[in-house]
Design a protein around this motif. Structure first.
Motif, PDB file in Angstrom:
ATOM      1  N   GLY A   1     -12.275  50.902 -82.060  1.00  0.00           N
ATOM      2  CA  GLY A   1     -12.449  51.973 -83.039  1.00  0.00           C
ATOM      3  C   GLY A   1     -13.872  52.120 -83.523  1.00  0.00           C
ATOM      4  O   GLY A   1     -14.159  52.993 -84.347  1.00  0.00           O
TER       5      GLY A   1
ATOM      6  N   GLN B   1      -8.970  63.658 -86.090  1.00  0.00           N
ATOM      7  CA  GLN B   1      -8.585  64.172 -84.779  1.00  0.00           C
ATOM      8  C   GLN B   1      -7.099  64.527 -84.732  1.00  0.00           C
ATOM      9  O   GLN B   1      -6.703  65.475 -84.050  1.00  0.00           O
ATOM     10  CB  GLN B   1      -8.921  63.135 -83.701  1.00  0.00           C
ATOM     11  CG  GLN B   1     -10.413  62.970 -83.455  1.00  0.00           C
ATOM     12  CD  GLN B   1     -10.772  61.675 -82.756  1.00  0.00           C
ATOM     13  OE1 GLN B   1      -9.985  61.134 -81.968  1.00  0.00           O
ATOM     14  NE2 GLN B   1     -11.960  61.150 -83.048  1.00  0.00           N
TER      15      GLN B   1
ATOM     16  N   SER C   1      -7.390  59.012 -78.523  1.00  0.00           N
ATOM     17  CA  SER C   1      -7.365  60.110 -79.493  1.00  0.00           C
ATOM     18  C   SER C   1      -5.949  60.655 -79.599  1.00  0.00           C
ATOM     19  O   SER C   1      -5.014  60.137 -78.977  1.00  0.00           O
ATOM     20  CB  SER C   1      -8.332  61.219 -79.069  1.00  0.00           C
ATOM     21  OG  SER C   1      -8.426  62.219 -80.077  1.00  0.00           O
TER      22      SER C   1
ATOM     23  N   ASP D   1     -14.468  49.738 -89.257  1.00  0.00           N
ATOM     24  CA  ASP D   1     -13.443  50.035 -88.266  1.00  0.00           C
ATOM     25  C   ASP D   1     -12.345  48.981 -88.217  1.00  0.00           C
ATOM     26  O   ASP D   1     -12.594  47.783 -88.382  1.00  0.00           O
ATOM     27  CB  ASP D   1     -14.101  50.219 -86.907  1.00  0.00           C
ATOM     28  CG  ASP D   1     -15.088  51.383 -86.938  1.00  0.00           C
ATOM     29  OD1 ASP D   1     -14.652  52.515 -87.201  1.00  0.00           O
ATOM     30  OD2 ASP D   1     -16.293  51.144 -86.743  1.00  0.00           O
TER      31      ASP D   1
ATOM     32  N   GLY E   1     -11.860  56.781 -82.767  1.00  0.00           N
ATOM     33  CA  GLY E   1     -11.121  57.571 -81.794  1.00  0.00           C
ATOM     34  C   GLY E   1     -11.996  58.029 -80.638  1.00  0.00           C
ATOM     35  O   GLY E   1     -12.686  57.241 -79.992  1.00  0.00           O
ATOM     36  N   ARG E   2     -12.009  59.341 -80.370  1.00  0.00           N
ATOM     37  CA  ARG E   2     -12.731  59.874 -79.212  1.00  0.00           C
ATOM     38  C   ARG E   2     -14.251  59.896 -79.400  1.00  0.00           C
ATOM     39  O   ARG E   2     -14.990  60.215 -78.465  1.00  0.00           O
ATOM     40  CB  ARG E   2     -12.240  61.278 -78.881  1.00  0.00           C
ATOM     41  CG  ARG E   2     -12.552  62.346 -79.930  1.00  0.00           C
ATOM     42  CD  ARG E   2     -12.070  63.710 -79.477  1.00  0.00           C
ATOM     43  NE  ARG E   2     -12.454  64.768 -80.436  1.00  0.00           N
ATOM     44  CZ  ARG E   2     -12.301  66.063 -80.189  1.00  0.00           C
ATOM     45  NH1 ARG E   2     -11.785  66.468 -79.040  1.00  0.00           N
ATOM     46  NH2 ARG E   2     -12.660  66.952 -81.100  1.00  0.00           N
TER      47      ARG E   2
ATOM     48  N   VAL F   1      -2.133  51.578 -84.167  1.00  0.00           N
ATOM     49  CA  VAL F   1      -3.200  52.039 -85.054  1.00  0.00           C
ATOM     50  C   VAL F   1      -2.790  51.833 -86.517  1.00  0.00           C
ATOM     51  O   VAL F   1      -3.574  51.338 -87.337  1.00  0.00           O
ATOM     52  CB  VAL F   1      -3.534  53.518 -84.780  1.00  0.00           C
ATOM     53  CG1 VAL F   1      -4.388  54.101 -85.912  1.00  0.00           C
ATOM     54  CG2 VAL F   1      -4.260  53.663 -83.449  1.00  0.00           C
TER      55      VAL F   1
ATOM     56  N   TYR G   1     -13.393  61.720 -86.807  1.00  0.00           N
ATOM     57  CA  TYR G   1     -12.886  60.426 -86.379  1.00  0.00           C
ATOM     58  C   TYR G   1     -11.355  60.492 -86.261  1.00  0.00           C
ATOM     59  O   TYR G   1     -10.747  61.532 -86.482  1.00  0.00           O
ATOM     60  CB  TYR G   1     -13.395  59.331 -87.312  1.00  0.00           C
ATOM     61  CG  TYR G   1     -14.912  59.263 -87.284  1.00  0.00           C
ATOM     62  CD1 TYR G   1     -15.585  59.079 -86.077  1.00  0.00           C
ATOM     63  CD2 TYR G   1     -15.668  59.444 -88.440  1.00  0.00           C
ATOM     64  CE1 TYR G   1     -16.976  59.060 -86.020  1.00  0.00           C
ATOM     65  CE2 TYR G   1     -17.062  59.433 -88.386  1.00  0.00           C
ATOM     66  CZ  TYR G   1     -17.706  59.244 -87.180  1.00  0.00           C
ATOM     67  OH  TYR G   1     -19.074  59.247 -87.123  1.00  0.00           O
ATOM     68  N   LEU G   2     -10.717  59.406 -85.880  1.00  0.00           N
ATOM     69  CA  LEU G   2      -9.351  59.461 -85.374  1.00  0.00           C
ATOM     70  C   LEU G   2      -8.353  60.174 -86.295  1.00  0.00           C
ATOM     71  O   LEU G   2      -7.570  61.015 -85.826  1.00  0.00           O
ATOM     72  CB  LEU G   2      -8.845  58.051 -85.054  1.00  0.00           C
ATOM     73  CG  LEU G   2      -7.469  58.009 -84.376  1.00  0.00           C
ATOM     74  CD1 LEU G   2      -7.473  58.737 -83.042  1.00  0.00           C
ATOM     75  CD2 LEU G   2      -7.000  56.569 -84.199  1.00  0.00           C
TER      76      LEU G   2
ATOM     77  N   ASN H   1      -5.950  68.008 -81.665  1.00  0.00           N
ATOM     78  CA  ASN H   1      -4.550  67.591 -81.551  1.00  0.00           C
ATOM     79  C   ASN H   1      -3.757  68.691 -80.855  1.00  0.00           C
ATOM     80  O   ASN H   1      -3.456  69.730 -81.453  1.00  0.00           O
ATOM     81  CB  ASN H   1      -3.971  67.290 -82.935  1.00  0.00           C
ATOM     82  CG  ASN H   1      -2.569  66.689 -82.865  1.00  0.00           C
ATOM     83  OD1 ASN H   1      -1.875  66.799 -81.852  1.00  0.00           O
ATOM     84  ND2 ASN H   1      -2.144  66.062 -83.956  1.00  0.00           N
TER      85      ASN H   1
ATOM     86  N   HIS I   1     -11.332  54.611 -87.900  1.00  0.00           N
ATOM     87  CA  HIS I   1     -11.221  54.421 -86.450  1.00  0.00           C
ATOM     88  C   HIS I   1     -11.921  55.620 -85.834  1.00  0.00           C
ATOM     89  O   HIS I   1     -11.612  56.760 -86.157  1.00  0.00           O
ATOM     90  CB  HIS I   1      -9.753  54.383 -86.045  1.00  0.00           C
ATOM     91  CG  HIS I   1      -9.504  53.937 -84.635  1.00  0.00           C
ATOM     92  ND1 HIS I   1     -10.015  54.612 -83.531  1.00  0.00           N
ATOM     93  CD2 HIS I   1      -8.784  52.886 -84.141  1.00  0.00           C
ATOM     94  CE1 HIS I   1      -9.620  53.983 -82.436  1.00  0.00           C
ATOM     95  NE2 HIS I   1      -8.882  52.939 -82.766  1.00  0.00           N
TER      96      HIS I   1
END
Length: 368
Positions: A65, A190, A134, A60, A108-109, A159, A186-187, A197, A106
Motif C-alpha cells: 500500500g 478509488q 485497486s 500505509d 492502491g493503484r 484490506v 488512493y485506494l 471503480n 493504502h
C-alpha cells in the motif's frame, strides 16, 4: 477581542487548544515503513509549532500500500516501535494540549513509484517494484502507470483487516486519533469514484455500493481502536466530468459521521490526470463549507491557507471548524506563533524559545 482561530474546540472525545491543524505531509523518508531520524526531528518540530492538532503523514496499512519505498507504514512490529519512539519524543517537547493523529491509508493503484524528487515515475524491474491493486483493473493513466489487479472478495476483506490491525498498532504507539485517507486518488478514493471503480458487484455501481469499503474500514477501525477519535479525509470532488462530485462528498461524510467520525478534512482531486483544479489561496474552502452544512459535521479546510487573516476569516465566518496548514508550516515552522502575533493574541512558546517572542511580534506588526 479573542481570535476565533485560537479558541478551543472539542471533537469526539478530544479537546484541542486552537483551530490550527498540521496537515499530513508525506516525507518519503521511512525505512520499510519505519519512522527514521528524519521523522524524529520533523514530529518534534511540529509538536513545538503551536498547532493544536498534528496529523502525521499518510501511513500505509500494508507494504504493497506504499506509494514509494520511503513511505511510512504501520504494518510491522518495527514500524510500530519506530513510530512510538518518534511520537514519544514529540510529546516530550509538545506545547500543552497538542494532540497527535495518524492518517491511515493504502495507495492502491498509485503505489510502486519513485519519490517525487526522483521523478515520481514507476519503479523499474531492477528497483524492487511490487504488484498493485485497486477497485478495478484501470490504470491511473495510460502512459507510465502499472495496471492494477482488481481486488477480489478475499482481497477486500484483507484490506479491511490491514486497516484494523494498523489501528491497533496506532493505539499501542500512543496516537490520540486516526484519520482515514479517502482522498487524493488512493485506494479508498478509488472505490468511491466512478472514474476508477467499474465494478458490478456489491462494492461498485451505485454510490451506496462504492462507499461500502470506506465505511466498512471505518467500522473496523473504530472497533479495533475504540479509545482513539476517528476522522476521515475525503476528496469532495474529482474535478472531472462524470467523477466524484460535491453531493457525493456530502453523502460519504454523512456515512462516515454515522460510523463515528468526528470531523471530515475536505480536500479534492488526485484521482485522474484529467482533473481541472482552479488552484489558488483557499481554493477548497467552499468544499469544507458544503460538507459542514450538508452533512452537519465539523470540517477541516485545507489548501494553500497561509495568511493568518484568511485562516481567521474561515473560522470566524463559519466556513469550517479548523484549518489545516502544510506548506506554510514547512516554510515557517512557527506559523501558529506568527498567526497569533498577527491577530493580536498571546502565544506561549516553549520556555527555551520564549526569548524569540518579541521578534515575532515586531515582525508581524511591521507587515500590518
Amino acid at each position: 477581542m479573542t481570535s476565533q482561530l485560537f479558541t478551543p474546540i472539542k471533537l469526539g472525545n478530544l479537546e484541542f487548544p486552537n483551530r490550527i491543524a498540521v496537515a499530513p505531509m508525506c516525507q518519503y523518508s521511512a525505512d520499510d515503513g519505519s519512522a527514521s531520524d528524519w521523522h524524529l526531528q520533523h514530529w518534534m518540530n511540529l509538536a513545538m509549532s503551536g498547532a493544536g492538532m498534528v496529523t502525521v503523514e499518510m501511513t500505509d496499512v500494508e507494504r504493497r500500500g506504499r506509494i514509494t519505498h520511503g513511505c511510512l507504514g504501520l504494518y510491522s512490529d518495527h514500524n510500530e516501535a519506530a513510530a512510538r519512539r518518534a511520537l514519544d519524543a514529540a510529546r516530550r517537547v509538545a506545547l500543552p494540549g497538542t494532540k497527535f493523529g495518524v492518517q491511515l491509508a493504502h495507495a492502491g493503484r498509485k503505489a510502486s513509484r519513485h519519490r517525487p524528487w526522483e521523478g515520481g515515475g514507476a519503479l523499474g524491474p531492477d528497483e524492487d517494484p511490487w504488484p498493485i491493486v485497486s477497485a478495478s483493473a484501470v490504470a491511473f493513466d495510460e502512459e507510465g502507470w502499472q495496471e492494477p489487479q482488481e481486488l477480489d472478495e478475499a482481497g477486500i476483506q484483507g484490506v479491511i483487516a490491514h486497516f484494523a490491525a494498523a489501528a491497533e498498532r496506532a493505539a499501542r504507539a500512543g496516537f490520540d486519533f486516526i484519520e482515514l485517507h479517502s482522498a487524493h486518488g488512493y485506494l479508498l478514493h478509488q472505490f468511491l469514484s466512478p472514474l476508477s471503480n467499474k465494478r458490478t458487484d456489491k462494492w461498485g455501481g451505485s454510490l451506496e455500493n462504492r462507499m461500502r469499503l470506506p465505511i466498512e474500514v471505518a467500522k473496523a477501525v473504530a472497533k479495533a481502536a475504540p479509545d482513539l477519535m476517528l476522522a476521515a479525509r475525503i476528496s469532495v470532488t474529482d474535478w472531472v466530468e462524470g467523477g466524484f462530485a460535491v453531493e457525493d462528498g456530502i453523502a460519504i461524510a454523512k456515512a462516515y459521521k454515522a460510523a463515528g467520525a468526528a470531523y471530515i478534512c475536505c480536500s479534492s482531486g488526485g484521482n485522474s490526470p484529467l482533473q481541472k483544479i482552479p488552484s489558488g489561496p483557499g481554493y477548497q474552502v467552499h468544499l469544507a463549507t458544503a460538507v459542514r452544512e450538508g452533512a452537519e459535521i465539523p470540517t477541516r479546510a485545507v489548501g494553500m491557507i497561509d495568511d493568518p487573516y484568511q485562516a481567521e476569516a474561515i473560522i470566524a465566518e463559519g466556513k469550517a471548524d479548523m484549518v489545516a496548514v502544510a506548506r506554510a508550516l514547512i516554510a515557517d515552522p512557527r506559523w501558529p506563533w506568527r498567526a497569533a502575533a498577527t491577530l493580536g493574541q498571546e502565544f506561549h512558546p516553549a520556555p527555551q524559545f520564549a526569548r524569540a517572542a518579541p521578534f515575532m511580534q515586531r515582525w508581524t506588526q511591521a507587515t500590518r
